[in-house]
Design an enzyme around this catalytic site. Structure first.
Site, PDB file in Angstrom:
ATOM      1  N   ASP A 277     -10.695  12.673   2.078  1.00  0.00           N
ATOM      2  CA  ASP A 277      -9.505  12.227   2.791  1.00  0.00           C
ATOM      3  C   ASP A 277      -8.284  12.624   1.967  1.00  0.00           C
ATOM      4  OD1 ASP A 277      -8.261  10.371   4.977  1.00  0.00           O
ATOM      5  OD2 ASP A 277      -7.371   9.706   3.095  1.00  0.00           O
TER       6      ASP A 277
ATOM      7  N   ASP B  94     -10.306   5.313   1.793  1.00  0.00           N
ATOM      8  CA  ASP B  94     -10.572   5.792   3.148  1.00  0.00           C
ATOM      9  C   ASP B  94     -11.794   6.704   3.188  1.00  0.00           C
ATOM     10  OD1 ASP B  94      -8.363   4.365   3.804  1.00  0.00           O
ATOM     11  OD2 ASP B  94      -7.154   6.053   4.492  1.00  0.00           O
TER      12      ASP B  94
ATOM     13  N   HIS C 283      -5.086   3.570   3.778  1.00  0.00           N
ATOM     14  CA  HIS C 283      -4.237   4.744   3.583  1.00  0.00           C
ATOM     15  C   HIS C 283      -4.148   5.151   2.124  1.00  0.00           C
ATOM     16  CE1 HIS C 283      -3.031   5.578   7.643  1.00  0.00           C
ATOM     17  NE2 HIS C 283      -2.700   4.334   7.829  1.00  0.00           N
TER      18      HIS C 283
ATOM     19  N   GLU D 107      -3.892  12.087   1.548  1.00  0.00           N
ATOM     20  CA  GLU D 107      -2.623  11.487   1.919  1.00  0.00           C
ATOM     21  C   GLU D 107      -1.551  12.552   1.709  1.00  0.00           C
ATOM     22  OE1 GLU D 107      -2.523   8.733   3.430  1.00  0.00           O
ATOM     23  OE2 GLU D 107      -4.588   8.148   2.991  1.00  0.00           O
TER      24      GLU D 107
END
Length: 574
Positions: free
Chosen positions: A25, A170, A165, A27
């Site tokens: 994942d 995540d 987040h 960000e």
């Protein structure tokens, strides 16, 4: 004599319990891989249900992180100041993922940033097999099991890790979701990576058996209705080519579990040919609103829309109502829920000191002021501290913020969010973010709608590739006539005939006096397409110069990435 021959491993496929998955994942500072940068990478390597390793690091994006993104992720400029740049992180991540099958929730988003970073730094893009848990969930789970396929929603069902987040957390939640989906797929006879990929793409037996329902469907624009054995509508849709669209429901291209379920019980398909694609789109909306087919979720209950009303009284207040009346009050909306209207009301109250009590008060009303007056959030007109004229300045500011100028509300709440973010009070900042977003979105939408719905009549035309012209007549935002003028025809008698035979409209009160907000938005989208020409307009068509539309792009920048998961608290609010 015939002998049995055992297949090779390539023919049998690779068992899923022998596949090494790297679930990852990212960000980022925004939603576009071409314009924004990675701020964090998290990855978990698993095989056979066992965690083999983890990879996690913040990344210095090389530019400031927007406040909305900081509120969303909790990652601030101070946190990434000492973090490595992507040129140091990317080689380590690629090595960690080498030889594995990559997994991500909405994999296209995360992979677009990885590929952009590889291109910028001269590395070949990863050629690993990819599994997208969003696509897999849509194939395996129905809407009766989960309301949507965001990671926050799926994690509530399948994981003990709550997505927040932050990339590694995540990724850990996605591991649990992946394992649960693989287990679910096993009940369908899916045991290898190759079978998993084929399962996602394959049509169901019911889809193959019902293909005959598409026979005889015309290849023209229009509306189609799937009906059950009693003739009740199950699903209403529209297309520019009815034949192609209807046939797609019986192929591997249709992967939505709920729609596959609908196809299994459908017994016939009724079609309505329309003059233009816009007419088809409008007819679809009207039929969904009237018939409310159980497999249509969009616009099923337009009568449940609510409005925020600035009441017409000596000391106006903001009230949530379900009906727009011709009473001189100010209205903002429509909202899809009471909660959304209350969020917008909270945003206005945060900026403008309107009273929040529900009693009707007059200049002669005399009662003790509430606590809001003590903290400077209300001028206490109930106690006689404000005259009608003094309070009227606040009411005028509220109406201006609702209808014309969003800058005061946006600036005040954005400043408060930045302060809360610096103080690491992210929950409070997130609440402000949601209220501001709701207010800006609905205000911008209403101002766009009002620009068109204020016109008694508008006629517009768009050229087609064969030389014909699409022509539409719109009254108070409602499509009242549509036709296609043949190439070479004289426009005046054709337009006159369309106008003369168009539906008569008696407008009601409010920003959408003659049609649903969705219908007027369809008309607006068509009017804004390249090549559309205004033939005649009655009245003036404009938008307020200080309107909320200029702030909406900044709101959507933060929210498009949030919509992959739900918000920080795990709610699935729109």
């Amino acid at each position: 004599m015939e002998y049995a021959v055992q297949g090779t491993l390539d023919e049998l496929g690779t068992p899923l319990d022998q596949i090494t998955f790297v679930v990852f994942d990212l960000e980022t500072t925004g939603v576009s891989a071409d314009e924004h940068a990675i701020t964090e990478i998290g990855a978990v390597k698993v095989r056979g249900g066992e965690v083999l390793g983890e990879f996690g690091t913040l990344v210095d994006p090389g530019s400031p992180i927007p406040p909305f993104i900081s509120v969303l992720t909790g990652i601030t400029d101070a946190m990434v100041t000492a973090a490595p740049r992507i040129d140091s992180v990317l080689p380590s991540f690629l090595e960690f993922a080498r030889g594995s099958t990559l997994v991500a929730h909405n994999a296209g988003f995360d992979l677009s940033f990885v590929r952009a970073a590889c291109a910028a730094l001269g590395y070949p893009a990863p050629g690993n097999p990819v599994v997208d848990t969003v696509v897999l969930a849509r194939r395996l789970l129905t809407r009766d099991e989960v309301p949507n396929y965001k990671l926050a929603t799926l994690a509530k069902v399948f994981s003990r890790t709550e997505p927040c987040h932050r990339a590694l957390a995540d990724a850990r939640a996605t591991v649990d979701v992946l394992h649960a989906l693989i287990e679910r797929a096993g009940s369908f006879g899916v045991h290898t990576l190759e079978e998993l990929k084929g399962f996602v793409r394959a049509p169901t037996p019911e889809q193959r058996r019902k293909r005959h329902l598409a026979n005889g469907v015309p290849g023209e624009p229009g509306v189609y209705v799937f009906e059950d054995d009693r003739g009740e509508p199950l699903y209403v849709g529209k297309s520019t080519n009815l034949r192609n669209r209807v046939r797609s429901y019986f192929t591997a291209a249709e992967t939505r579990p709920r729609i596959r379920e609908m196809v299994a019980i459908a017994e016939r398909i009724r079609t309505i040919v329309c003059s233009t694609p816009l007419e088809a789109e409008v007819r679809e909306l009207r039929m969904i609103g009237s018939a409310k087919p159980r497999y249509n979720r969009r616009s099923r209950f337009p009568e449940r829309m609510v409005w925020l009303k600035l009441t017409d009284e000596p000391f106006p207040r903001l009230s949530v109502v379900r009906e727009v009346r011709d009473d001189g009050a100010g209205y903002l909306g429509p909202f899809g829920s009471t909660r959304a209207a209350e969020d917008a009301r909270a945003a206005l109250h945060e900026t403008i000191p309107l009273r929040r009590c529900t009693e009707r008060i007059t200049p002669r009303t005399g009662r003790p002021a509430c606590a809001l007056a003590g903290i400077g959030r209300c001028g206490a007109p109930c106690e006689g501290r404000q005259s009608v004229e003094e309070y009227g300045l606040h009411a005028a500011a509220a109406r201006r913020a609702m209808e014309l100028d969003a800058s005061e509300v946006f600036s005040a709440i954005e400043a408060r969010m930045e302060r809360l973010s610096r103080e690491q009070r992210y929950e409070e900042a997130a609440a402000d973010r949601d209220r501001l977003a709701t207010y800006v979105r609905v205000s911008a939408r209403m101002q766009r709608l009002r620009g068109l719905t204020s016109l008694p009549e508008l006629v517009a035309a768009a050229p087609l590739t064969n030389g014909d012209w699409e022509i539409h007549v719109v009254r108070y935002g409602r499509l009242v006539s549509a036709g296609v003028m043949p190439r070479g025809a004289h426009p005046t008698p054709f337009v006159d005939a369309l106008v003369a035979t168009a539906e008569t409209v008696v407008p009601g009160p409010g920003p959408v006096p003659a049609a649903s907000a969705e219908e007027t938005e369809c008309v607006l989208r068509w009017l804004e397409t390249p090549g559309v020409r205004l033939v005649q307009v009655e009245g003036g068509w404009s938008l307020p110069i200080g309107g909320a539309g200029r702030f909406r792009a900044r709101i959507e920048l933060a929210y498009r990435s949030r919509e992959r998961y739900g918000d920080r608290e795990g709610r699935s609010r729109r």
